[in-house]
Enzyme design. Structure first.
Site, short mmCIF file in Angstrom:
data_model
loop_
_atom_site.label_atom_id
_atom_site.label_comp_id
_atom_site.label_asym_id
_atom_site.label_seq_id
_atom_site.Cartn_x
_atom_site.Cartn_y
_atom_site.Cartn_z
N TYR A 127 63.69 31.13 23.06
CA TYR A 127 62.70 30.78 23.79
C TYR A 127 61.59 31.90 24.31
O TYR A 127 62.17 32.98 24.83
CB TYR A 127 63.47 30.05 25.03
CG TYR A 127 62.43 29.65 26.19
CD1 TYR A 127 61.69 28.51 26.02
CD2 TYR A 127 62.40 30.13 27.37
CE1 TYR A 127 60.73 27.99 26.91
CE2 TYR A 127 61.51 29.73 28.47
CZ TYR A 127 60.72 28.63 28.20
OH TYR A 127 59.89 28.26 29.00
N LYS A 149 65.50 20.37 30.97
CA LYS A 149 65.22 19.64 29.52
C LYS A 149 66.41 18.32 29.59
O LYS A 149 66.05 17.62 30.46
CB LYS A 149 65.40 20.81 28.36
CG LYS A 149 64.74 21.86 28.95
CD LYS A 149 63.38 21.96 28.75
CE LYS A 149 62.79 23.31 29.24
NZ LYS A 149 62.79 24.41 28.38
N ASP A 172 72.65 30.17 25.15
CA ASP A 172 71.78 29.11 25.87
C ASP A 172 72.08 27.90 24.95
O ASP A 172 71.55 27.76 23.78
CB ASP A 172 70.31 29.70 25.68
CG ASP A 172 69.37 29.00 26.21
OD1 ASP A 172 69.54 27.68 26.36
OD2 ASP A 172 68.30 29.31 26.51
N ARG A 195 71.13 28.52 50.97
CA ARG A 195 71.12 29.64 49.89
C ARG A 195 72.37 30.01 49.23
O ARG A 195 72.29 30.11 48.00
CB ARG A 195 70.39 31.01 50.57
CG ARG A 195 70.46 32.09 49.32
CD ARG A 195 69.53 33.21 49.47
NE ARG A 195 69.15 33.74 50.91
CZ ARG A 195 70.05 34.25 51.87
NH1 ARG A 195 71.18 34.65 51.62
NH2 ARG A 195 69.56 34.53 52.98
C1 LIG Z 1 62.89 25.89 28.54
C2 LIG Z 1 63.73 26.90 28.17
C3 LIG Z 1 64.25 28.00 28.81
C4 LIG Z 1 63.51 28.26 30.20
O1 LIG Z 1 63.96 27.17 31.21
P1 LIG Z 1 63.06 26.79 32.30
O2 LIG Z 1 63.75 25.77 33.20
O3 LIG Z 1 61.76 26.60 31.67
O4 LIG Z 1 62.82 28.01 33.50
C5 LIG Z 1 65.31 28.79 28.43
N1 LIG Z 1 65.88 28.35 27.18
C6 LIG Z 1 65.33 27.43 26.39
C7 LIG Z 1 66.12 27.34 25.17
C8 LIG Z 1 64.37 26.50 26.96
O5 LIG Z 1 63.82 25.54 26.10
#
Ligand SMILES: *Cc1c(COP(=O)(O)O)cnc(C)c1O
Length: 384
Positions: free
Chosen positions: A101, A197, A172, A49
């Site tokens: 998002y 992604k 982000d 963890r």
């Molecule tokens: C998918 C996404 C998230 C969330 O990520 P997860 O891995 O699905 O929890 C946050 N910000 C953006 C821009 C995303 O495309």
């Protein structure tokens, strides 16, 4: 930081934890706990963890790619953002971009608000920050380009405004990845990623990251990290490490395909608008050229009817109708029922997210097959 190119950094190994046999593919340390050599003599790894060698190798590579001091790997992008929100206290105020998002919007509205954090929503790409900052503003949170409207915000300009007021800037960077954009170099304080992604890149695992450059914030977040326990598992850490090794070549090809597919869509009679930051007429084109090394592989577009949306989602064969983005396969997403289903109606309307908007994450298939797929769908639709 080393002087190596980003393509080379994607292949780097943390020599301080490399295994004694010289494995080139970093081993998966599938162990929950680690033996101590004696009292006060830890190997540096006590309990997964808190730390795990495979995860640490991944964090090493991601921190290097984003030019950060440290990176933390999480079980999802949302786990990363939820953990980040633990930095804030009741009474704190955060400015968030209007186009985000959908999961982030849900987190802020449903969970962070309940914890006494207040939010102001604004289209930060407009560059008009007057009246947004309050005496209790602690952070600004944004994506650029945004999901799904592809708005581009000038990170350096906004960072300047934030730092004048002792406010941290959180970006982000999921859409462009460190291959095309490094927000920390532009003045951002914290970078967020959905590792699910482009970083992992194969639609086969879920993960997320916080990357930062300030030692004090790092100490605080590491404490929250080991306490709340949303760290990424060893096998998934390995999958993302494996994905990152081809980040550069995947991004190059996906972007090349996206540029061609966007141009094809733009001249189609059923497509009323294509939004891609690589178009010179995109309002954020100039800022993109200044702050990024590429435009990415995400495209949003409007078609002329809801019926066509439904027909397309049913009839595509090369692309898949699915949520998510950033993998080798092209995905077509319908934000209004998928990624943004929980965003309040009026915000959707204000942002231009309606029932004729589709989002594409362009993959690395043969471009003729991709364009052919859409051409076939449009022709079928006309003939029915
Ligand atoms: C998918 C996404 C998230 C969330 O990520 P997860 O891995 O699905 O929890 C946050 N910000 C953006 C821009 C995303 O495309």
């Amino acid at each position: 930081m080393s002087d190596y190119s980003i393509e080379t950094v994607c292949q780097s190994i943390d020599r301080s934890i490399a295994d004694q046999w010289g494995a080139i593919s970093f081993p998966i340390y599938q162990s929950a706990t680690f033996a101590h050599r004696g009292l006060r003599d830890s190997t540096g790894f006590d309990y997964t963890r808190m730390q795990n060698p495979t995860r640490q190798q991944l964090e090493y590579v991601v921190a290097k790619l984003e030019h950060g001091l440290d990176a933390m790997a999480f079980a999802s992008g949302m786990a990363a953002i939820a953990t980040l929100m633990e930095l804030f206290s009741p009474g704190d105020h955060i400015i968030v971009d209007a186009d985000l998002y959908g999961g982030s919007v849900r987190l802020f509205n449903e969970i962070s608000s309940k914890n006494g954090i207040t939010f102001t929503t604004a289209d930060l790409s407009r560059g008009d920050y007057a009246g947004l900052f309050q005496s209790n503003t602690k952070a600004v949170y944004l994506e650029t380009p945004t999901n799904p409207m592809m708005n581009v915000t000038d990170i350096a300009a906004l960072a300047g405004e934030c730092h004048k007021r002792n406010v941290i800037l959180i970006v982000d960077n999921t859409f462009l990845t460190p291959y095309y954009q490094n927000p920390l170099d532009l003045g951002a304080d914290i970078v967020i990623h959905s590792g699910t992604k482009f970083l992992s890149g194969h639609h086969d695992t879920i993960g997320g990251f916080i990357v930062l450059k300030d030692e004090k914030t790092d100490e605080r977040l590491r404490l929250i990290y080991k306490t709340t326990g949303a760290g990424l598992a060893p096998f998934d850490s390995w999958l993302i490490l494996r994905g990152i090794r081809t980040l550069a070549v995947r991004m190059d090809r996906a972007q090349e395909n996206a540029i061609k597919l966007a141009a094809y869509l733009k001249q189609n009679r059923h497509v009323t608008k294509v939004i891609y930051p690589g178009f010179t007429e995109h309002p954020g084109y100039e800022i993109s050229c200044r702050q990024s090394r590429g435009f990415g592989a995400m495209i949003s577009f409007y078609v002329d009817s809801r019926e066509l949306v439904e027909f397309m989602l049913k009839n595509v064969e090369v692309a898949f109708f699915a949520e998510s983005l950033g993998g080798t396969e092209t995905l077509i997403t319908y934000p209004i029922t998928q990624t943004h289903a929980d965003v309040p109606r009026e915000l959707l309307e204000k942002n231009g997210i309606n029932d004729r908007l589709l989002r594409l994450s362009v993959g690395i298939e043969g471009i003729d097959d991709l364009i052919g797929d859409f051409e076939r769908v449009f022709e079928l639709y006309d003939r029915q």
